[in-house]
Motif scaffolding. Structure first.
Motif, PDB file in Angstrom:
ATOM      1  N   VAL A 112       0.768   7.918  -3.380  1.00 23.02           N
ATOM      2  CA  VAL A 112       1.251   8.137  -4.758  1.00 23.02           C
ATOM      3  C   VAL A 112       1.878   9.749  -4.616  1.00 23.02           C
ATOM      4  O   VAL A 112       1.330  10.527  -3.756  1.00 23.02           O
ATOM      5  CB  VAL A 112      -0.156   8.647  -5.583  1.00 23.02           C
ATOM      6  CG1 VAL A 112       0.097   9.406  -6.977  1.00 23.02           C
ATOM      7  CG2 VAL A 112      -1.018   7.240  -5.726  1.00 23.02           C
TER       8      VAL A 112
ATOM      9  N   THR B  27       7.173   2.229  -7.256  1.00 24.34           N
ATOM     10  CA  THR B  27       6.665   3.514  -7.007  1.00 24.34           C
ATOM     11  C   THR B  27       5.278   3.588  -7.395  1.00 24.34           C
ATOM     12  O   THR B  27       5.084   3.459  -8.841  1.00 24.34           O
ATOM     13  CB  THR B  27       7.767   4.707  -7.514  1.00 24.34           C
ATOM     14  OG1 THR B  27       9.036   4.520  -6.871  1.00 24.34           O
ATOM     15  CG2 THR B  27       7.171   5.901  -7.238  1.00 24.34           C
ATOM     16  N   SER B  28       4.366   4.078  -6.721  1.00 29.26           N
ATOM     17  CA  SER B  28       2.902   4.434  -7.324  1.00 29.26           C
ATOM     18  C   SER B  28       2.941   5.607  -7.849  1.00 29.26           C
ATOM     19  O   SER B  28       3.155   6.523  -7.202  1.00 29.26           O
ATOM     20  CB  SER B  28       2.018   4.110  -6.038  1.00 29.26           C
ATOM     21  OG  SER B  28       0.740   4.212  -6.464  1.00 29.26           O
ATOM     22  N   THR B  29       2.298   5.723  -8.869  1.00 29.01           N
ATOM     23  CA  THR B  29       2.223   7.064  -9.766  1.00 29.01           C
ATOM     24  C   THR B  29       0.803   7.622 -10.032  1.00 29.01           C
ATOM     25  O   THR B  29       0.363   8.466 -10.518  1.00 29.01           O
ATOM     26  CB  THR B  29       2.730   6.936 -11.250  1.00 29.01           C
ATOM     27  OG1 THR B  29       2.186   5.648 -11.671  1.00 29.01           O
ATOM     28  CG2 THR B  29       4.446   6.726 -10.993  1.00 29.01           C
TER      29      THR B  29
ATOM     30  N   GLY C  54      -2.246   2.110  -4.773  1.00 28.89           N
ATOM     31  CA  GLY C  54      -1.792   3.411  -4.842  1.00 28.89           C
ATOM     32  C   GLY C  54      -2.737   4.303  -4.182  1.00 28.89           C
ATOM     33  O   GLY C  54      -4.076   4.317  -4.686  1.00 28.89           O
TER      34      GLY C  54
ATOM     35  N   GLN D 170       0.885  -1.197   0.153  1.00 27.37           N
ATOM     36  CA  GLN D 170       0.106  -0.085   0.116  1.00 27.37           C
ATOM     37  C   GLN D 170       0.825   1.379   0.059  1.00 27.37           C
ATOM     38  O   GLN D 170       1.797   1.549   0.839  1.00 27.37           O
ATOM     39  CB  GLN D 170      -0.893   0.174   1.244  1.00 27.37           C
ATOM     40  CG  GLN D 170      -2.075   1.089   1.145  1.00 27.37           C
ATOM     41  CD  GLN D 170      -3.092   0.720   2.281  1.00 27.37           C
ATOM     42  OE1 GLN D 170      -3.795  -0.051   2.191  1.00 27.37           O
ATOM     43  NE2 GLN D 170      -2.911   1.900   3.225  1.00 27.37           N
ATOM     44  N   LEU D 171       0.873   2.020  -1.084  1.00 22.24           N
ATOM     45  CA  LEU D 171       1.891   3.059  -1.225  1.00 22.24           C
ATOM     46  C   LEU D 171       1.092   4.292  -1.454  1.00 22.24           C
ATOM     47  O   LEU D 171      -0.055   4.418  -1.864  1.00 22.24           O
ATOM     48  CB  LEU D 171       2.691   2.698  -2.562  1.00 22.24           C
ATOM     49  CG  LEU D 171       3.445   1.504  -2.501  1.00 22.24           C
ATOM     50  CD1 LEU D 171       4.389   1.481  -3.750  1.00 22.24           C
ATOM     51  CD2 LEU D 171       4.561   1.632  -1.247  1.00 22.24           C
TER      52      LEU D 171
ATOM     53  N   THR E 265      -3.580   7.012  -8.477  1.00 20.66           N
ATOM     54  CA  THR E 265      -4.496   6.451  -7.552  1.00 20.66           C
ATOM     55  C   THR E 265      -5.218   5.547  -7.897  1.00 20.66           C
ATOM     56  O   THR E 265      -6.525   5.587  -8.353  1.00 20.66           O
ATOM     57  CB  THR E 265      -5.189   7.692  -6.920  1.00 20.66           C
ATOM     58  OG1 THR E 265      -4.365   8.729  -6.516  1.00 20.66           O
ATOM     59  CG2 THR E 265      -6.234   7.188  -5.552  1.00 20.66           C
TER      60      THR E 265
ATOM     61  N   SER F 201       8.602   5.240  -1.695  1.00 18.76           N
ATOM     62  CA  SER F 201       8.673   4.069  -2.747  1.00 18.76           C
ATOM     63  C   SER F 201       8.436   2.697  -1.789  1.00 18.76           C
ATOM     64  O   SER F 201       9.056   3.080  -0.590  1.00 18.76           O
ATOM     65  CB  SER F 201       9.801   3.972  -3.755  1.00 18.76           C
ATOM     66  OG  SER F 201       9.730   4.800  -4.721  1.00 18.76           O
TER      67      SER F 201
ATOM     68  N   ASN G 244       0.301   2.231 -13.774  1.00 19.77           N
ATOM     69  CA  ASN G 244      -0.127   2.682 -12.545  1.00 19.77           C
ATOM     70  C   ASN G 244       0.992   3.029 -11.531  1.00 19.77           C
ATOM     71  O   ASN G 244       0.873   3.448 -10.460  1.00 19.77           O
ATOM     72  CB  ASN G 244      -1.397   1.964 -11.924  1.00 19.77           C
ATOM     73  CG  ASN G 244      -2.510   2.286 -12.719  1.00 19.77           C
ATOM     74  OD1 ASN G 244      -2.712   3.087 -13.700  1.00 19.77           O
ATOM     75  ND2 ASN G 244      -3.643   1.387 -12.587  1.00 19.77           N
ATOM     76  N   LEU G 245       2.199   2.076 -11.825  1.00 15.81           N
ATOM     77  CA  LEU G 245       3.373   2.153 -11.126  1.00 15.81           C
ATOM     78  C   LEU G 245       4.445   1.801 -11.949  1.00 15.81           C
ATOM     79  O   LEU G 245       4.620   1.356 -12.984  1.00 15.81           O
ATOM     80  CB  LEU G 245       3.065   1.069  -9.835  1.00 15.81           C
ATOM     81  CG  LEU G 245       2.738  -0.148 -10.221  1.00 15.81           C
ATOM     82  CD1 LEU G 245       4.008  -0.978 -10.602  1.00 15.81           C
ATOM     83  CD2 LEU G 245       2.027  -0.890  -8.823  1.00 15.81           C
TER      84      LEU G 245
END
Length: 364
Positions: free
Chosen positions: A48, A101-103, A125, A45-46, A105, A52, A79-80
Motif C-alpha cells: 500500500v 495500485t493498492s490503496t 494490499g 501482492q502489493l 491494507t 504498482s 481498496n485498489l
C-alpha cells in the motif's frame, strides 16, 4: 498464469500433436474465434502506497493464438485502483495491460473480461513497514523499547521477534497482542525488522515480518560504566527463582586501573562496572553471555566477570572467581553481604560481539 488456462493449453497441445500427421487440419475451419482468456497472474501482492503492479491479458482462439479482442479490467472494490496502461503498445494489438495500485491494507480483486470470458485476479494490499507507535525511533543500546499495535496491525505473542542489523535479536521482555517490549541490543547500522505482525483485515489474519523504523543509537550505560563512583545501578530480582536481564556494550574504554586483572593479567585493560545493592540474605547468580567471535588462530573468546565489594577494585573477586574461567557463558553464584557491590565485566580478547547479555537470578 491462470491455472485453468494452463490446463486448456496442455490439452490443445496434445490434440495438435495427435493430428500432426493428418493431411487436413481439423481446426482450420474454426477461424480466429475467442476460445479462452489468459491472464499472466492469478494473484498480486502489493505494498500500500508502494509500487504498482501490472496485469496483462489476451483472448486466445482454439489454436491458442492471441487475437485482437478487447480486454477490460475492473476493480472489485475501492481498496485498489485499476487503469489501462497507456504506455503499453503491443504490435499487433493482441494483449492488454492494466496498472493496479493498492490503496488500502485489505484483500481485493480485479475482474478481467474479454471475448465473452471472465477471470478474477486476487489482490492483497499489505503494509510496507510497521506503522505502530514506538517509544523511541533511536533507542540507546540497553534501553527498553516499547512497540504498540494499531487497529490493523496486532501481534502474535508466539512468533514475535525483533531483529536489529546484523541479525542481532532483541531480548523480548514482554508481549501481548497490543504491546511488545524488548531490550535493545548494540548493533551496526541497517534495517530493523519485527516478525509476528498480524494484519487483521484478512480472515484469518496474515502473519508478516515488517521493517521497523528504529535504529539503535548510543549507550544507555555510558559513560558512567567505566568507574566505580559513577557506575550505573542494576536493580536485583526480589522473588526466588526470578531473574532480571540487561544488555550492555562490550568494554570499549581503556580504564586499566579499574580492572582487577588488567593488562598485567593478560586482559585488554578495558572493563565495564555496574553497582548493585545486596540485602545480605539473598544468594544471587550472575551470568554473562555473548556471541563468541573468532579470535586469533585458536578461535578463543574470553570475557571475565567478578564481583567487587564497596571498596572497588581493591575488593574484587569477593565471589571466589567462578566467573573467570575462559568459557562462554561465564557465571558465578554467591551470597553478597548487605550493602553496595559492583559487577565488573572485563574483556580479555578482541574483537568481540558488541552486545553482552547479563542475567541476575535470585536463588533463595
Amino acid at each position: 498464469m491462470n491455472r485453468r488456462i494452463f490446463g486448456a493449453l496442455g490439452v490443445i497441445g496434445a490434440i495438435t500433436l495427435a493430428f500432426g500427421s493428418c493431411k487436413n487440419d481439423p481446426l482450420s475451419n474454426l477461424g480466429p474465434q475467442p476460445a479462452s482468456l489468459v491472464v499472466d497472474f492469478n494473484h498480486l501482492q502489493l505494498i500500500v502506497g508502494g509500487a504498482s503492479g501490472h496485469l496483462t491479458a489476451s483472448v486466445l482462439d482454439a489454436r491458442a493464438t492471441p487475437t485482437e479482442t478487447p480486454v477490460t479490467f475492473t476493480a472489485c472494490d475501492n481498496n485498489l485502483t485499476v487503469v489501462k496502461d497507456t504506455s503499453y503498445h503491443p504490435v499487433p494489438v493482441t494483449s492488454t495491460r492494466a496498472v493496479v495500485t493498492s490503496t488500502v491494507t485489505a484483500p481485493s480483486c480485479v475482474v478481467v473480461k474479454g471475448g465473452g470470458f471472465t477471470d478474477t485476479v486476487t489482490v492483497f494490499g499489505l503494509p510496507g513497514s510497521f506503522t505502530g507507535q514506538v517509544s523511541s525511533a533511536t533507542p540507546k543500546g540497553g534501553d527498553t523499547l516499547t512497540i504498540a499495535s494499531t487497529p490493523l496491525l496486532k501481534f502474535n505473542p508466539d512468533s514475535v521477534a525483533v531483529t536489529f542489523p546484523g541479525g542481532t535479536a532483541a531480548i523480548v521482555v514482554s508481549v501481548t497482542a497490543d504491546t511488545v517490549k524488548v531490550l535493545v541490543p548494540f548493533a551496526a547500522s541497517g534495517a530493523t525488522t519485527i516478525n509476528g505482525v498480524l494484519v487483521t483485515t484478512y480472515t484469518p489474519p496474515i502473519l508478516l515480518k515488517l521493517p521497523l523504523p528504529v535504529a539503535q543509537t548510543g549507550d544507555r550505560w555510558a559513560p558512567g560504566d567505566t568507574g566505580y563512583a559513577s557506575a550505573p545501578t542494576f536493580p536485583l530480582p526480589t522473588a526466588t527463582g526470578n531473574s532480571v536481564m540487561y544488555i550492555t556494550q562490550v568494554p570499549l574504554v581503556s580504564n586499566d586501573a579499574n580492572c582487577a586483572e588488567g593488562i598485567a593479567g593478560g586482559a585488554t585493560g578495558k572493563c565495564t562496572i555496574f553497582t548493585y545493592n545486596a540485602n545480605g540474605t539473598d544468594s544471587l547468580q550472575f551470568t554473562v553471555n555473548w556471541t563468541p567471535a573468532t579470535v586469533g588462530a585458536t578461535g578463543a573468546s574470553d570475557i571475565d566477570i567478578y564481583s567487587c565489594g564497596s571498596a572497588g577494585v581493591a575488593a574484587c573477586f569477593e565471589d571466589g572467581g567462578g566467573g573467570a574461567t575462559a568459557k562462554t557463558p561465564e557465571s558465578f553464584t554467591f551470597k553478597p553481604s548487605a550493602g553496595v557491590h559492583y559487577l565488573v565485566i572485563e574483556q580479555f580478547t578482541t574483537p568481540e560481539d558488541p552486545s553482552v547479555y547479563v542475567t541476575i537470578t535470585k536463588r533463595n
